[in-house]
Write an enzyme that holds these catalytic residues in place. Sequence first.
Site, mmCIF file in Angstrom:
data_model
loop_
_atom_site.group_PDB
_atom_site.id
_atom_site.type_symbol
_atom_site.label_atom_id
_atom_site.label_comp_id
_atom_site.label_asym_id
_atom_site.label_seq_id
_atom_site.Cartn_x
_atom_site.Cartn_y
_atom_site.Cartn_z
ATOM 1 C CG HIS A 78 -2.101 0.880 1.081
ATOM 2 N ND1 HIS A 78 -3.312 0.391 0.617
ATOM 3 C CD2 HIS A 78 -2.290 2.194 1.311
ATOM 4 C CE1 HIS A 78 -4.193 1.379 0.567
ATOM 5 N NE2 HIS A 78 -3.588 2.489 0.992
ATOM 6 C CG ASP A 157 -10.550 3.671 5.060
ATOM 7 O OD1 ASP A 157 -10.054 4.687 5.594
ATOM 8 O OD2 ASP A 157 -10.224 3.274 3.935
ATOM 9 N NE ARG A 164 -8.003 11.152 6.102
ATOM 10 C CZ ARG A 164 -7.181 10.220 5.608
ATOM 11 N NH1 ARG A 164 -7.583 8.988 5.440
ATOM 12 N NH2 ARG A 164 -5.938 10.534 5.316
ATOM 13 C CB SER A 179 -7.007 5.658 6.255
ATOM 14 O OG SER A 179 -7.314 5.342 4.928
ATOM 15 C CE LYS A 183 -7.410 1.653 2.376
ATOM 16 N NZ LYS A 183 -7.650 2.936 3.057
#
Length: 446
Positions: A78, A157, A164, A179, A183
């Site tokens: 990520h 999220d 956001r 966040s 996930k």
Amino acid sequence: MIQKKRDKQALNAEEIRYFVQGVTKQTIQDCQIGAMLMAIRLQGMTQEETVNLTKEMKVSGVTLQWPKEWLGLVVDKHSTGGVGDKVSLILAPALAACGCKVPMISGRGLGHTGGTLDKMESIPGFNVEQSPGKMKDILSKVGCCIVGQTAKLVPADKKLYAIRDMTSTVDSLPLIAASIMSKKGAESLTALMLDVKFGEGALFKEINSAKELAQYLVDIGNDLGVQTAAALSRMDSPIGRCVGNSLEVIESIECLNGRGPKDLEELVICLGSHLLNMCKKAESLEAGEKAIKDVLKNGCALDKFQAMLVAQGVTTDLAKDLCQGMRVLERAVKQEELKAQAGGVVQAIHSLPVAKVLHELGAGRDQLDHSINWSVGIELLKTVGDKINKGDPWIRVHFENPSLSEGQKIRLQQSLVIGEEVQEGPLVIEIIGAQSQRGNRHNCSP
Ligand code: URA
């Protein structure tokens, strides 16, 4: 609770649970969520609060469960977000081609940064909403999927991410950490590699803030029982030669065909080799690098990408044509090239003004329900290190409505820095948290 956070007090575990459950069940109004996010953005959170927020967001939906045979194979990567960052589109199928399972839960564009889900949705038919059962099915048949948060999968999220983006509360260490890690926690991974970016196109410009975020993410990952490492990588000039959703898909396919730009390939190989090494699919980083290079050259990664497209709703014909390099994605009606105003060597292309102009041209959202124009983007005809003559076209802008204005052209021209020579260093400057099999050498091979 909003008042408490506004006044810089820490929220206890009970309060954080109440907030996250209220977000998920929609018993808290959007204006209250926005206010709480701004209070967190301005006042911060302790590490304990951030861990509690992450854990609550993770369990706001289901935690994915995998068959026993996959033990040790489920991995993911990520990024904290960048400009032209299309690494996920290439790395997920490359890892699947190396025998891993990659249940990638990604995000949409956030702030000025692009989002993997928006890029994938520029492919007609691609469906980012998949049930946990369907994800398992795709992973057993293909090995990788790219999906979004849903009402079942990290719903907290999904809601917080979108708010956001609308409230200038993106660049907050605890909110980014919760966040990402909620996930990744929901994916029940063996190993996770994070790409934490710093520089003008990143969410955190300063290396020290990015380093702090990287250490935070690694600590939370390990706390969640996931072997986690982070690459600190430069995000100054755009990654690769294309920015914009459908243009980035096309460039990803080039890279999956073994013809990717050097910087993009460097990142894919670096992050992939660490993951293969962490999950013991490769006995060393060198072996991991070779495995990733091989699947990019021999077409196996591209085959996985094509199979993933079909498994997630793209027609077989379209997926095949796209992967064979045919022009099946919609192109913007208008294209304009800008010419260099001086000669020399390209030293830098400032990614932030490029991203902002593209956002204004429709590549990003300003409101929750805004749709984006996937075909808006830029192609860099010259990039860092290239020689350039005065009058050479250096950028091609793809746009429709609104048109490219004189002011936007000036900002794009100012993003091009031309000098006499260029000092190129590696993109990845440090790996945090990995038990590298290459002794003390942390950098990846250029
Ligand atoms: N990626 C995410 O999923 N969340 C963030 O906040 C930033 C990048």
